[in-house]
Design an enzyme around this catalytic site. Structure first.
Site, mmCIF file in Angstrom:
data_model
loop_
_atom_site.group_PDB
_atom_site.id
_atom_site.type_symbol
_atom_site.label_atom_id
_atom_site.label_comp_id
_atom_site.label_asym_id
_atom_site.label_seq_id
_atom_site.Cartn_x
_atom_site.Cartn_y
_atom_site.Cartn_z
ATOM 1 N N ARG A 48 4.083 -0.309 -4.662
ATOM 2 C CA ARG A 48 3.774 -0.833 -3.339
ATOM 3 C C ARG A 48 2.458 -1.613 -3.312
ATOM 4 O O ARG A 48 2.140 -2.271 -2.323
ATOM 5 C CB ARG A 48 3.705 0.309 -2.327
ATOM 6 C CG ARG A 48 5.003 1.083 -2.210
ATOM 7 C CD ARG A 48 4.859 2.175 -1.193
ATOM 8 N NE ARG A 48 4.702 1.619 0.129
ATOM 9 C CZ ARG A 48 5.693 1.343 0.960
ATOM 10 N NH1 ARG A 48 6.932 1.586 0.590
ATOM 11 N NH2 ARG A 48 5.469 0.836 2.139
ATOM 12 N N TRP A 61 -2.679 -2.733 -1.769
ATOM 13 C CA TRP A 61 -2.404 -4.165 -1.865
ATOM 14 C C TRP A 61 -3.381 -4.803 -0.889
ATOM 15 O O TRP A 61 -3.282 -4.605 0.322
ATOM 16 C CB TRP A 61 -0.962 -4.465 -1.475
ATOM 17 C CG TRP A 61 -0.577 -5.893 -1.734
ATOM 18 C CD1 TRP A 61 -0.125 -6.413 -2.902
ATOM 19 C CD2 TRP A 61 -0.607 -6.977 -0.793
ATOM 20 N NE1 TRP A 61 0.109 -7.759 -2.756
ATOM 21 C CE2 TRP A 61 -0.169 -8.139 -1.485
ATOM 22 C CE3 TRP A 61 -0.975 -7.101 0.544
ATOM 23 C CZ2 TRP A 61 -0.081 -9.382 -0.867
ATOM 24 C CZ3 TRP A 61 -0.889 -8.345 1.162
ATOM 25 C CH2 TRP A 61 -0.442 -9.463 0.456
ATOM 26 N N LYS A 98 12.621 -15.552 -9.438
ATOM 27 C CA LYS A 98 12.410 -14.470 -10.412
ATOM 28 C C LYS A 98 11.429 -14.921 -11.491
ATOM 29 O O LYS A 98 10.553 -14.170 -11.903
ATOM 30 C CB LYS A 98 13.736 -14.062 -11.081
ATOM 31 C CG LYS A 98 14.609 -13.164 -10.253
ATOM 32 C CD LYS A 98 14.046 -11.760 -10.184
ATOM 33 C CE LYS A 98 14.489 -11.013 -8.948
ATOM 34 N NZ LYS A 98 13.998 -11.485 -7.666
ATOM 35 N N ASN A 109 -2.410 1.816 5.568
ATOM 36 C CA ASN A 109 -1.515 0.724 5.206
ATOM 37 C C ASN A 109 -1.283 -0.103 6.461
ATOM 38 O O ASN A 109 -1.022 0.469 7.525
ATOM 39 C CB ASN A 109 -0.180 1.310 4.699
ATOM 40 C CG ASN A 109 0.863 0.239 4.437
ATOM 41 O OD1 ASN A 109 0.523 -0.919 4.202
ATOM 42 N ND2 ASN A 109 2.129 0.616 4.469
ATOM 43 N N GLY A 110 -1.395 -1.425 6.355
ATOM 44 C CA GLY A 110 -1.187 -2.272 7.531
ATOM 45 C C GLY A 110 -2.418 -3.122 7.788
ATOM 46 O O GLY A 110 -3.279 -3.267 6.916
ATOM 47 N N LYS A 134 5.893 -4.323 -3.494
ATOM 48 C CA LYS A 134 7.330 -4.180 -3.266
ATOM 49 C C LYS A 134 7.709 -4.373 -1.803
ATOM 50 O O LYS A 134 8.708 -4.982 -1.494
ATOM 51 C CB LYS A 134 7.749 -2.784 -3.738
ATOM 52 C CG LYS A 134 9.235 -2.505 -3.636
ATOM 53 C CD LYS A 134 9.988 -3.244 -4.687
ATOM 54 C CE LYS A 134 11.479 -3.032 -4.613
ATOM 55 N NZ LYS A 134 12.180 -4.111 -5.327
ATOM 56 N N HIS A 155 17.135 -37.573 -5.598
ATOM 57 C CA HIS A 155 16.323 -37.986 -4.452
ATOM 58 C C HIS A 155 14.853 -37.638 -4.651
ATOM 59 O O HIS A 155 14.099 -37.570 -3.689
ATOM 60 C CB HIS A 155 16.880 -37.348 -3.176
ATOM 61 C CG HIS A 155 18.320 -37.702 -2.941
ATOM 62 N ND1 HIS A 155 18.708 -38.944 -2.515
ATOM 63 C CD2 HIS A 155 19.458 -37.004 -3.150
ATOM 64 C CE1 HIS A 155 20.032 -38.996 -2.435
ATOM 65 N NE2 HIS A 155 20.511 -37.819 -2.816
ATOM 66 N N GLU A 210 7.792 -15.201 -10.084
ATOM 67 C CA GLU A 210 7.091 -13.951 -9.757
ATOM 68 C C GLU A 210 6.828 -13.090 -10.984
ATOM 69 O O GLU A 210 5.857 -12.347 -11.013
ATOM 70 C CB GLU A 210 7.831 -13.158 -8.674
ATOM 71 C CG GLU A 210 9.159 -12.592 -9.084
ATOM 72 C CD GLU A 210 9.828 -11.801 -7.965
ATOM 73 O OE1 GLU A 210 9.143 -11.098 -7.230
ATOM 74 O OE2 GLU A 210 11.068 -11.892 -7.852
ATOM 75 N N CYS A 251 0.847 -1.193 0.000
ATOM 76 C CA CYS A 251 0.000 0.000 0.000
ATOM 77 C C CYS A 251 0.883 1.245 0.000
ATOM 78 O O CYS A 251 1.825 1.364 0.782
ATOM 79 C CB CYS A 251 -0.954 0.079 1.178
ATOM 80 S SG CYS A 251 -2.166 -1.233 1.190
ATOM 81 N N GLU A 255 17.169 -18.342 -6.593
ATOM 82 C CA GLU A 255 16.815 -16.977 -6.984
ATOM 83 C C GLU A 255 16.314 -16.943 -8.440
ATOM 84 O O GLU A 255 15.348 -16.236 -8.751
ATOM 85 C CB GLU A 255 18.032 -16.053 -6.781
ATOM 86 C CG GLU A 255 17.858 -14.622 -7.249
ATOM 87 C CD GLU A 255 16.739 -13.843 -6.550
ATOM 88 O OE1 GLU A 255 16.160 -14.329 -5.585
ATOM 89 O OE2 GLU A 255 16.440 -12.731 -7.021
#
Ligand code: F6R
Length: 630
Positions: free
Chosen positions: A27, A80, A503, A106-107, A625, A522, A506, A2, A499
């Site tokens: 955000r 968000w 990437k 936000n929160g 973000k 395995h 996402e 947010c 990583e």
């Protein structure tokens, strides 16, 4: 998570707020909304609002068709979603029943259900499914209960803040307050911008981060935990704690400007940020190496004795920052001989880790606001561990609450997917590891100096990789319709594989998994079908023992089962040639530092695949973000 903007000043508020939201959209982009206070300042005013589900562009389009009346006070929000789906109805701002108070948030307000019941019992109907709306009703009620006076709106916000539990940044405007925006923060970010127009009229900004107002001012004020701020056209800036005691906020000047937060000719912020990586590494090293090649980390405010007393290190972080920690483990253990454990922050504090005064907990966070990491940090501090933050955002909460901080200097990272901050984090970890080795005397000065020289060559090595990315992009286009892509690595290349898979997931929304190459037999090898792309990150042939040879065998194993092999190997490594369907070459780099170069093609690959599939590379679905909720 947010983005929040507030403005009081002589400019047309809507334009300032929308520009701020544009810069904060990374955000969250489930919805966007604005509220401005309109009407004669002397007489009663009213609020005008607009909200739309989806990206900010939807709101801008709606406002172009139906503009809001002019105003010099405004607030805005880019969301968000947490409580309530990403709909128009749940978009912020949320209004009190009489529509005289507008709030953006936000929160997560953890006690919202009990508060909502309280209001509903009084016959108040809610217009949304959010936790935020209770704050609007509470604020209107608190305001109405207070006598008229200059501090009335701020005091109402303090009264509300004292009732709320959880994490919140709240920013509010009131129809009866023609000169004021008030805000509160607990466990969620908020900064203040202090500027003036070209003709010298003061103006004040609120933002989830400085990007919100960087086009107008670089003068910022840091807010502490549990504080309320009022920005007022004449009185300026007043900060208090929740009890009303005035506190002096810390002033600082942002060390980047609006141009740094523009795309600069690139199609995506991510591409620009990938291209900035050599600079991010060089800047992170800058001033931290003395004339004799020794490490000079004055910012690490831990005494030599404290550093010598450390007998265990935890690295705690999330997502890509967690992968930086995994990479750091190899170097830090090797250089310092101190055991290093790396853990995702969301798990760390729940399993009762053994910590004491001789434990160093390194928290890594680009944003400095990730709630899981912040909570892990607080847990470590409560157990009396020493804490060190590696962070990219000056003045953010995590470095403020840590004993020591080493800032990465990657500059603003706007794309949601971390790239340049990741490489800068790895380099910062190397600096910490070497510094510990130096202070504890486990490496001779010339050994430290030699590694420092290797670090200094990294920007050039990354530039070299970047010059050879055209074939990687072509390869990316050819992989765009893959259903699954697997990533393998061993030793330091293992976290790089993780990583690479992250990437891809996402950005391209393709199923991807990273595996330790040795684990393949395995279980995961069963995933391989004819044509499954498998990216193998090959450690240097000079790596520890026979790790290189083992990875070459792993390539053969997957190829024998039909995999299409994409191999990332250093120049001159001919052993991989017979088994690679595609080879991506990287410059020869010392074993422990190699992740800095081998990561880069994986970033480019994910970006290209996502772009080819028509995705918004900078704002992938469902993500934000800065993750400021647990
Ligand atoms: C992935 C990504 C996230 C972040 C994670 C931690 O590209 O950006 O996985 O790395 O959310 O964020 P920070 O580093 O801000 O704590």
């Amino acid at each position: 998570m947010c983005g929040i903007v507030g403005y009081v000043g002589p400019q047309e508020a809507l334009g300032v707020v929308l520009e701020g939201l544009r810069r904060l959209e990374y955000r969250g982009y489930d919805s966007a909304g604005v509220a401005v206070r309109i009407g004669d300042p002397a007489a009663g005013g009213e609020l005008a609002t607009a909200r739309r589900a989806g990206k900010l562009a939807n709101l801008e389009k709606a406002l172009a068709g139906q503009p809001l009346p002019p105003s010099t006070i405004g607030i805005g929000h880019t969301r968000w979603a947490t409580h309530g789906g990403p709909t128009d109805r749940n978009a912020h701002p949320h209004l009190s029943t009489d529509a005289r108070v507008a709030v953006v948030h936000n929160g997560i307000i953890e006690n919202f259900a009990a508060l909502r019941e309280e209001f509903e019992a009084r016959g108040i109907e809610f217009g949304s499914d959010t936790d935020t709306e209770v704050a609007a009703h509470l604020l209107a009620a608190a305001y109405d209960d207070l006598p008229a006076g200059p501090d009335r709106f701020a005091e109402a916000m303090r009264a509300v803040s004292r009732r709320l539990e959880g994490a919140f940044t709240l920013v509010a405007t009131h129809a009866d307050e023609p000169h004021t925006v008030v805000a509160a923060r607990r466990n969620s970010p908020l900064v203040v911008g202090v500027g003036q127009t070209a003709d010298g009229v003061p103006e004040y900004f609120l933002g989830s981060d400085v990007a919100a107002f960087i086009a107008h001012t670089r003068e910022a004020r840091e807010l502490g935990q549990d504080q309320v701020v009022e920005i007022h056209r004449e009185r300026g800036l007043t900060v208090t704690d929740f009890a009303g005691t005035v506190v002096e906020p810390t002033a600082y000047t942002v060390d980047w400007d609006a141009a740094a937060a523009e795309k600069g000719g690139h199609d995506w912020f991510m591409l620009k940020e990938i291209a900035e990586q050599p600079q991010a590494i060089a800047d992170t090293l800058l001033g931290r190496i003395g004339d004799a090649g020794e490490l000079v980390l004055d910012e690490v405010r831990l005494s030599d004795q404290e550093l010598r007393d450390i007998d265990k290190i935890f690295v705690v972080s999330c997502g890509t920052s967690f992968h930086a920690g995994l990479i750091a483990k190899y170097a830090v253990e090797h250089w310092t001989r101190i055991p290093v454990e790396v853990e995702v922050a969301s798990e760390f504090r729940y399993r009762d880790p053994v910590l004491d005064r001789s434990t160093l907990v390194i928290v890594i966070s680009q944003s400095g606001e990730t709630m899981d990491t912040l909570m892990a940090l607080r847990h470590a501090r409560a157990q009396e561990a020493r804490t060190l933050a590696i962070c990219n955002v000056n003045g953010s909460t995590i470095p403020r609450e840590s004993d020591a901080v080493l800032y990465t200097r990657a500059g603003p990272e706007i794309a949601v997917a971390s790239t340049k901050s990741f490489l800068a984090q790895i380099v910062a970890c190397y600096l910490v590891g070497l510094f510990l080795a130096q202070v504890r005397g486990v490496k001779y000065a010339d050994e430290v100096g030699a590694i420092v020289e290797d670090l200094r060559r990294l920007p050039e090595a990354v530039s070299e990789v970047l010059l050879q990315m055209e074939p990687v992009r072509a390869l990316g286009r050819s992989l765009a319709s893959a259903g699954t892509i697997l990533f393998l690595g061993r030793h330091v290349a293992y976290p790089v594989a993780l990583e690479g898979a992250l990437k891809l997931k996402e950005l391209a929304y393709i199923h991807a998994e990273g595996f330790a190459a040795g684990e393949l037999k395995h279980g995961p090898i069963a995933l391989i079908e004819q044509g499954t792309p498998v990216v193998v990150v090959v450690p240097s042939p000079r790596a520890r023992e026979s790790v290189h040879g083992k990875v070459v065998s792993n390539i053969q194993e997957v190829r024998a089962r039909g995999a299409r092999t994409i191999v990332i190997a250093e120049q001159g490594d001919d052993d991989v040639v017979p088994y690679a369907d595609h080879i991506i070459r990287v410059p020869r780099t010392p074993t422990l530092l190699a992740p800095v170069v081998t990561t880069v093609p994986l970033q480019v690959l994910a970006c290209e695949i996502a772009d080819t599939r028509g995705h918004d590379v900078d704002q992938p679905r469902n993500l934000a973000k800065s993750v400021t909720v647990e």
